[in-house]
Design a protein around this motif. Structure first.
Motif, PDB file in Angstrom:
ATOM      1  N   GLU A  29       9.298  -8.582  -8.125  1.00  0.00           N
ATOM      2  CA  GLU A  29       9.215  -8.317  -9.567  1.00  0.00           C
ATOM      3  C   GLU A  29       9.325  -9.586 -10.385  1.00  0.00           C
ATOM      4  OE1 GLU A  29      11.494  -4.157  -9.976  1.00  0.00           O
ATOM      5  OE2 GLU A  29      12.581  -5.755  -8.954  1.00  0.00           O
ATOM      6  N   THR A  33       3.455  -3.235 -19.379  1.00  0.00           N
ATOM      7  CA  THR A  33       3.906  -2.189 -18.455  1.00  0.00           C
ATOM      8  C   THR A  33       5.094  -1.486 -19.088  1.00  0.00           C
ATOM      9  OG1 THR A  33       3.314  -3.620 -16.626  1.00  0.00           O
ATOM     10  CG2 THR A  33       4.757  -1.771 -16.106  1.00  0.00           C
ATOM     11  N   PRO A  34       5.100  -0.164 -19.117  1.00  0.00           N
ATOM     12  CA  PRO A  34       6.271   0.523 -19.680  1.00  0.00           C
ATOM     13  C   PRO A  34       7.546   0.148 -18.926  1.00  0.00           C
ATOM     14  CG  PRO A  34       4.472   2.055 -19.258  1.00  0.00           C
ATOM     15  CD  PRO A  34       4.059   0.745 -18.664  1.00  0.00           C
ATOM     16  N   SER A  93      10.215   3.338 -12.804  1.00  0.00           N
ATOM     17  CA  SER A  93       9.113   3.545 -11.875  1.00  0.00           C
ATOM     18  C   SER A  93       7.945   2.611 -12.210  1.00  0.00           C
ATOM     19  CB  SER A  93       8.655   4.996 -11.949  1.00  0.00           C
ATOM     20  OG  SER A  93       8.352   5.302 -13.299  1.00  0.00           O
ATOM     21  N   GLU A  94       7.910   2.110 -13.430  1.00  0.00           N
ATOM     22  CA  GLU A  94       6.778   1.270 -13.853  1.00  0.00           C
ATOM     23  C   GLU A  94       7.113  -0.213 -13.724  1.00  0.00           C
ATOM     24  OE1 GLU A  94       3.932   2.581 -15.071  1.00  0.00           O
ATOM     25  OE2 GLU A  94       4.448   4.648 -15.602  1.00  0.00           O
TER      26      GLU A  94
END
Ligand code: HDD
Length: 712
Positions: A156, A436-437, A441-442
């Motif tokens: 990430e 990206t929200p 999960s996003e």
């Protein structure tokens, strides 16, 4: 002896290995597409032209002047002329290594950070350890704080944990950092001293700034002279937040606990090492990795629930305070193993750019005013150090996660961004790259929505006001030996301070508030009167001692990686050497056979025994322990060598475990050394065991009084 040619068996690498380590390493390295290998390649210019002659510049006739048109020489020299970049303003001297991080289990309840979810996942890391004060070429073993910076290459994005080997800091607000650094750095008029804090400007500053008292006592403790980089604890220092998928935040302090235990040098040893091997720590880390003795740390956190923020007698936002582990124990999260040395010091260790502001979803900052300032400083410094805002494209800094955005151009841009829209929103490039929200999960990053209602002020919270109670807790948590070392360190450092008023101020206005006995002892060594009382009221803490702070309680199990010198000379009993080496190797110690010269030794049994180094070439300060092998003739030879006698005497003085075969007893007699719990003689497995046990205790502390009587 484990060596590159003869690495330890996988089974000996307790706890550091997983069966697919080789595969994982290959996979991690394959992600680094920039490594260049010239094997089998032609020598070419930077423009790709093959070079026919790299020995002679182009000239008009064999003895004539050089020609300006020699583009090969000009390119080579121009590049060379610009090889140096500015060193880091602090932490210039450093050593780095690659490795991986692996969580023990999923920590989803605590954080949504991806690298802490899956025990199967190995996250690549690059770690850089450093000293703070000295320049790039300064010695490793000076008295100083050590940087402990870890870059996690998570899926990430990069997470940098830029910590130190001490859990607190000198100042409470980043605005004071330039003042502190100017004070500790070599003095501006004569650029002295290199690598140390024993000078007027440092002690002037810290004696005027009581908030530094806690950190200064850490730097006067044995923590500031670590035995090796792999025997240091690491700390994130500030309070951070971890946030789970439901948005629940907890305050945390990050900790690294070394598998090899926390061990330090003695001050005399540290000073000698600075001359005998200025690269002592760098070499130790390098060799440990090369020989498969991979340094390992446990990563953990102290967790404080959001609602408990104010339940302590200090402020969680104050970076001059610890949370004693007796109040909040460290919860282990996973392990970090360093298993690969860099290929290129400059490209990796020098160009790596850390920033506490590099975080990933699931982690967030606290309002610690020191941390807040750091978030600005690091990126800013890279711009001048690494020549512009594209330093994230330097291979060692590149995230493994993709990093598309609208940022373009600037000096040294490497990425060739395609498409026409370098803005957002756009319709020309289909709207890409898109946001990206933040839902877990996003994976979009979202700051913790802390509610803040306040006046804009330049003020320090009254909850930051107590500067001494934790310094006192630290001092009173030390063993008598550690306390004595602290007294000696203050005495040594203040003894180097030219101005008496600075020495007096430190004793009367700082040390007296920490502990009157400490102040009296330091005052005595400086020839000053002992202060009768402190200058402020120091709150009495309910916790009187924190055993977790004393290194005496932080030793490792066993002697894995401890370095043992085995002294041999002509006439040595090779069966005895074999038996000792086997016993030590079984414990994964690193053994070096030292002879009077580098010539192989002729054993009593008539064999030739190769030595690793000469006694003169590898002095005792490089070892944790020493063994003298059996042999009447070899003992006589050692008795005739000043180097060998000095080696033994120095090892004794530095409280090292020593073992001697019975036949080597005349050496002890000559030196007038008496057996003790760590000075053993004998030829049987029981003696080896006792020697190994003594090594497990690191030093023979009970010998300290006897050792002090021996001339240095
Ligand atoms: Fe810092 C480097 C650790 C406070 C500004 N710092 C640097 C490094 C470490 C730390 C380990 C070396 C990183 C590497 O290996 O490249 N610093 C700390 C810790 C601090 C701290 C644990 C307090 C808890 N630092 C601090 C403050 C400021 C800085 C308050 C400025 C306001 N630090 C820097 C810097 C450096 C740096 C000037 C020099 C090189 C670099 O950043 O990349 O920006």
């Amino acid at each position: 002896m484990p060596s590159k040619k003869n690495p330890p068996k996988e089974s000996q690498l307790a706890g550091t290995q997983t069966p697919d380590r080789a595969n994982t390493n290959a996979k991690l390295q394959s992600l680094e597409v920039f490594r260049s290998d010239a094997t089998g390649q032609a020598l070419r210019t930077n423009q790709g032209v093959k070079v026919a002659d790299n020995q002679n510049s182009l000239r008009a006739g064999e003895r004539g002047p050089s020609l300006l048109e020699d583009f090969i020489m000009r390119e080579k020299i121009t590049h060379f002329d610009h090889e140096r970049i500015p060193e880091r303003i602090v932490h210039a001297r450093g050593s780095g290594a690659h490795g991986y991080f692996q969580a023990y289990k999923s920590h989803a309840a605590l954080t949504k950070a991806g690298f802490l979810q899956d025990p199967e996942k190995m996250t690549p890391v690059f770690v850089r350890f450093s000293t703070v004060q000295g320049p790039r070429g300064s010695g490793d073993t000076v008295r100083d704080v050590r940087g402990f910076a870890v870059k996690f290459f998570t899926e990430e994005g990069n997470f940098d944990l830029v910590g130190n080997n001490m859990p607190v800091f000198f100042i409470q607000d980043a605005i004071k950092f330039p003042d502190f650094v100017h004070a500790v750095k070599p003095e501006p008029h004569n650029e002295m001293p290199t690598g140390g804090s024993a000078h007027d400007t440092f002690w002037d500053f810290v004696s005027l700034v009581p908030e530094s008292a806690h950190m200064v006592i850490w730097t006067m403790s044995d923590r500031a002279i670590p035995k090796s980089l792999r025997t240091m604890q690491g700390f994130g220092v500030h309070t951070f937040r971890l946030i789970n998928a439901k948005g629940k935040s907890s305050f945390v302090k990050f900790h690294w606990k070394p598998k090899a235990g926390v061990r330090s040098l003695l001050w005399d040893e540290a000073q000698k090492l600075a001359g005998k091997d200025a690269d002592y720590h760098r070499r130790d880390l390098w060799e440990a990795i090369e020989t498969g003795n991979y340094p390992e740390w446990e990563f953990g956190v102290q967790i404080v629930a959001e609602e408990d923020e104010h339940k302590f007698d200090f402020d969680l936002l104050d970076p001059t305070k610890i949370i004693p582990e007796e109040l909040v124990p460290v919860t282990p999260l996973g392990k970090m193993v360093l298993n690969r040395n860099p290929d290129n010091f400059f490209a990796e260790t020098e160009q790596v750019a850390f920033c506490p502001g590099h975080i990933v979803p699931g982690i967030d900052f606290s309002n610690d005013p020191l941390l807040q300032g750091r978030l600005f400083s690091y990126t800013d410094t890279q711009i001048s150090r690494l020549g512009g805002p594209n330093f994230h494209e330097i291979p060692i800094n590149r995230p493994l996660a993709p990093n598309h955005n609208g940022q373009r151009d600037a000096l040294h841009r490497v990425t060739l961004d395609k498409g026409r829209a370098s803005y957002e929103p756009n319709s020309i490039d289909g709207g890409w790259p898109k946001e990206t929200p933040a839902a877990a999960s996003e994976g979009g990053f979202e700051s913790y929505p802390e509610r803040i209602e306040a006046h804009k002020v330049r003020q320090r919270s009254p909850s930051f006001a107590d500067h001494f109670s934790q310094a006192r807790l630290f001092y009173r948590s030390m063993s008598p030996t550690e306390q004595a070392h602290i007294v000696n360190a203050y005495s040594f450092e203040l003894g180097k301070v030219e101005r008496v008023d600075i020495r007096r101020r430190e004793v009367n206005e700082i040390l007296a508030n920490i502990d009157l006995k400490l102040a009296a002892q330091v005052a005595a060594s400086l020839g000053l009167p002992a202060p009768k009382k402190g200058t402020v009221n120091v709150p009495e803490l309910p916790l009187k001692q924190s055993p977790a702070l004393s290194q005496m309680n932080l030793l490792s199990e066993g002697i894995r990686g401890h370095k043992v010198a085995v002294l041999v000379a002509d006439g040595v009993d090779d069966k005895h050497v074999d038996a000792v080496v086997k016993a030590l190797e079984a414990e994964s110690a690193q053994i070096k056979l030292l002879g009077l010269t580098l010539a192989p030794v002729q054993t009593a049994q008539g064999k030739l025994l190769a030595v690793d180094a000469s006694i003169e070439g590898m002095p005792s300060v490089l070892f944790d322990a020493v063994w003298v092998a059996a042999g009447k003739t070899s003992t006589q030879a050692l008795l005739g060598s000043g180097d060998a006698l000095h080696f033994l005497l120095e090892a004794y003085k530095h409280l090292k475990p020593m073992g001697l075969a019975s036949e080597a007893q005349p050496l002890l007699d000559r030196l007038g050394l008496k057996s003790d719990g760590g000075l053993l003689s004998g030829d049987d497995p029981k003696t080896y065991k006792a020697f190994i046990n003594a090594m497990g205790k690191h030093r023979v502390w009970a010998r300290e009084g006897a050792a002090e009587a021996i001339p240095a």
